[in-house]
Design an enzyme around this catalytic site. Structure first.
Site, PDB file in Angstrom:
ATOM      1  N   ASP A 116      24.311 -11.380   1.752  1.00  0.00           N
ATOM      2  CA  ASP A 116      24.583 -12.090   0.503  1.00  0.00           C
ATOM      3  C   ASP A 116      26.067 -12.029   0.144  1.00  0.00           C
ATOM      4  O   ASP A 116      26.661 -13.011  -0.293  1.00  0.00           O
ATOM      5  CB  ASP A 116      23.740 -11.473  -0.619  1.00  0.00           C
ATOM      6  CG  ASP A 116      23.947 -12.209  -1.937  1.00  0.00           C
ATOM      7  OD1 ASP A 116      23.850 -13.457  -1.929  1.00  0.00           O
ATOM      8  OD2 ASP A 116      24.223 -11.541  -2.949  1.00  0.00           O
ATOM      9  N   MET A 125       9.006   4.332   5.308  1.00  0.00           N
ATOM     10  CA  MET A 125       9.059   2.983   4.726  1.00  0.00           C
ATOM     11  C   MET A 125      10.246   2.863   3.780  1.00  0.00           C
ATOM     12  O   MET A 125      10.889   1.814   3.693  1.00  0.00           O
ATOM     13  CB  MET A 125       7.750   2.652   3.986  1.00  0.00           C
ATOM     14  CG  MET A 125       6.552   2.446   4.893  1.00  0.00           C
ATOM     15  SD  MET A 125       6.885   1.347   6.298  1.00  0.00           S
ATOM     16  CE  MET A 125       7.380  -0.147   5.450  1.00  0.00           C
ATOM     17  N   GLU A 126      10.539   3.954   3.079  1.00  0.00           N
ATOM     18  CA  GLU A 126      11.684   3.960   2.157  1.00  0.00           C
ATOM     19  C   GLU A 126      12.989   3.812   2.940  1.00  0.00           C
ATOM     20  O   GLU A 126      13.876   3.052   2.553  1.00  0.00           O
ATOM     21  CB  GLU A 126      11.684   5.244   1.330  1.00  0.00           C
ATOM     22  CG  GLU A 126      10.680   5.274   0.187  1.00  0.00           C
ATOM     23  CD  GLU A 126       9.213   5.288   0.615  1.00  0.00           C
ATOM     24  OE1 GLU A 126       8.931   5.608   1.788  1.00  0.00           O
ATOM     25  OE2 GLU A 126       8.353   4.964  -0.224  1.00  0.00           O
ATOM     26  N   LEU A 133       0.805  -1.221   0.000  1.00  0.00           N
ATOM     27  CA  LEU A 133       0.000   0.000   0.000  1.00  0.00           C
ATOM     28  C   LEU A 133       0.839   1.272   0.000  1.00  0.00           C
ATOM     29  O   LEU A 133       0.336   2.363   0.243  1.00  0.00           O
ATOM     30  CB  LEU A 133      -0.963  -0.019   1.193  1.00  0.00           C
ATOM     31  CG  LEU A 133      -1.898  -1.234   1.196  1.00  0.00           C
ATOM     32  CD1 LEU A 133      -2.809  -1.211   2.408  1.00  0.00           C
ATOM     33  CD2 LEU A 133      -2.726  -1.326  -0.068  1.00  0.00           C
ATOM     34  N   CYS A 134       2.131   1.143  -0.287  1.00  0.00           N
ATOM     35  CA  CYS A 134       2.994   2.330  -0.357  1.00  0.00           C
ATOM     36  C   CYS A 134       2.837   3.030  -1.701  1.00  0.00           C
ATOM     37  O   CYS A 134       2.683   2.373  -2.729  1.00  0.00           O
ATOM     38  CB  CYS A 134       4.463   1.918  -0.218  1.00  0.00           C
ATOM     39  SG  CYS A 134       5.050   1.966   1.463  1.00  0.00           S
ATOM     40  N   HIS A 135       2.906   4.371  -1.667  1.00  0.00           N
ATOM     41  CA  HIS A 135       2.868   5.138  -2.903  1.00  0.00           C
ATOM     42  C   HIS A 135       4.261   5.135  -3.541  1.00  0.00           C
ATOM     43  O   HIS A 135       5.265   5.003  -2.845  1.00  0.00           O
ATOM     44  CB  HIS A 135       2.465   6.591  -2.622  1.00  0.00           C
ATOM     45  CG  HIS A 135       1.076   6.722  -2.097  1.00  0.00           C
ATOM     46  ND1 HIS A 135       0.774   6.565  -0.765  1.00  0.00           N
ATOM     47  CD2 HIS A 135      -0.090   6.982  -2.718  1.00  0.00           C
ATOM     48  CE1 HIS A 135      -0.528   6.722  -0.596  1.00  0.00           C
ATOM     49  NE2 HIS A 135      -1.071   6.985  -1.760  1.00  0.00           N
TER      50      HIS A 135
END
Lengths: 269, 153
Positions: free
Chosen positions: A127, A112-113, A74-76
């Protein structure tokens, strides 16, 4: 407090941000990846088989921040103006501290970013190093600070930014000539004059610039009302306003250290 | 001599006019307006008046009103003095003196300056009467007066 990503029926939905004002927003997040001391030493020396671990993880974090909307449902999708990913090698605790800061001028926050950038930078470190250490552990990924936007500023350790209110209670006919901002941070000096000063019971107040959701007079009024209910009186009757002693309106932009005066219609002559 | 002054002490209208035109032979008209404190206003029996202003902005606002008058009319000299603090009925409160080569410009510019001063300069009056103190409210008529000078666009 409610969950903004749920609608009235409890279903997931994307928040419509079309009517929100654009403000400068910034968020910083951090996380840690723990490893064996020998792994950290190899990382520091550049002796790992996949090459420059930190440069690769940095690019991975930046790329991830830009693609957060593809990962979190739901992130823009945002046009970030800045993404910065940093690493601090902590030999004493055999870990790498990863941090990320995202910034944009827009309608939605960038926490969120920043969190995604940290997460993916940590995963990339895993990794790049897993050939020599499969026991590495990623942890403590969290938001550290967030500024701008309606929900106010957030700081993990210090709690919400608070500053003491400085008020003056002027007598009738008395003119306040107080010092400029005294909060030790960029702020706006607000004066209430004449009848307004007596009606509100406030002569002068310094308000942190960072507490303004929008950097204009309308945003300042909102911040004042949020701070002190007496400022609801700014909406009663005709109240005029000047920025740095020049007549202004609700849309007049503000910058830190501005002097803003609110006053009733003038009656000289 | 500064064109605008904000002061507590009284002024002498005659002296201000004399100094404005002293040594000048190009001035053909001088118009002076002096505003006085009345003993009646929104309520009868006004005993005193307190005038508050916004230091800094007041001087700038008055100067900008004078600038506009000088841009609209050919003026040879302007003096604006406004008093602040506590004043009694009969006290002079405001002075505008305008000098020009011809009377029409002087009359109109003086009228214009007072209309704009009353609606744009940051002064506030509080009246002290037998029945209590109150802040003077703005008057619709003052705004209509000021609107007379607005240039149709």
């Amino acid at each position: 407090m409610s969950l903004t990503h749920l609608n009235a029926r409890g279903e997931a939905h994307m928040v419509d941000v079309g009517d929100k004002d654009e403000t400068r927003r910034e968020a910083s997040a951090s996380g840690t990846i723990r490893m064996r001391p020998e792994t950290l030493a190899l990382l520091a020396e550049g002796g790992l088989p996949k090459g420059d671990v930190l440069a690769t993880a940095r690019i991975a974090g930046i790329q991830a921040a830009k693609r957060t909307h593809e990962l979190i449902p739901l992130c823009h999708s945002l046009a970030l103006s800045k993404v910065e990913v940093g690493f601090e090698l902590d030999e004493a605790n055999a870990c790498v501290h990863v941090s990320a800061t995202c910034r944009l001028t827009g309608r939605t926050g960038v926490e969120m970013e920043a969190l995604t950038a940290v997460s993916v930078a940590c995963l990339t470190l895993y990794d790049m190093c897993k050939a020599v250490d499969k026991g590495m552990e990623i942890g403590e990924i969290r938001l550290d600070t967030k500024t701008g936007g309606k929900s106010g500023d957030y700081r993990r350790d210090a709690g919400p930014v608070e500053a003491p209110i400085v008020t003056g209670e002027g007598e009738s006919g008395e003119v306040s000539l107080g010092v400029r901002c005294s909060l030790g941070e960029p702020c706006i000096l607000v004066k209430c004059l004449a009848e307004l000063r007596e009606r509100l019971g406030v002569g002068e107040i310094s308000i942190p610039f960072s507490s303004l959701e929008r950097a204009d007079i309308g945003g300042l009024k909102a911040a004042l009302k949020a701070r002190d209910e007496r400022f609801a009186g700014l909406d009663e009757g005709r109240v005029l306003c000047a920025v740095n002693q020049v007549m202004a309106g609700n849309a007049t932009p503000l910058t830190a250290e501005d002097e803003v005066a609110f006053f009733p219609p003038v009656t000289g002559g | 001599m500064s064109r605008v002054r904000v002061q507590q002490q009284p002024f002498d209208a005659g002296e201000e006019q004399r100094r404005l035109i002293e040594g000048r032979t190009d001035i053909g008209a001088v118009v002076g307006f002096t505003g006085l404190v009345r003993d009646f206003n929104e309520r009868p029996e006004v005993q005193a008046l307190s005038l508050e202003h916004y230091p800094g902005m007041t001087e700038a606002a008055l100067a900008s009103i004078v600038d506009e008058a000088e841009a609209r009319w050919p003026l040879q000299g302007v003096r604006v003095i406004h008093r602040i603090g506590r004043l009694a009925p009969g006290d002079p409160i405001v002075l505008v003196v305008v000098a020009s080569a011809h009377r029409r410009a002087a009359f109109e510019a003086c009228d214009f300056i007072m209309d704009y001063l009353k609606t744009r300069a940051p002064f506030w009056k509080k009246e002290h009467t037998a029945s209590g103190d109150y802040w003077v409210a703005e008057r619709e008529k003052d705004h209509r007066d000021a609107q007379r000078w607005e240039v149709p666009s």
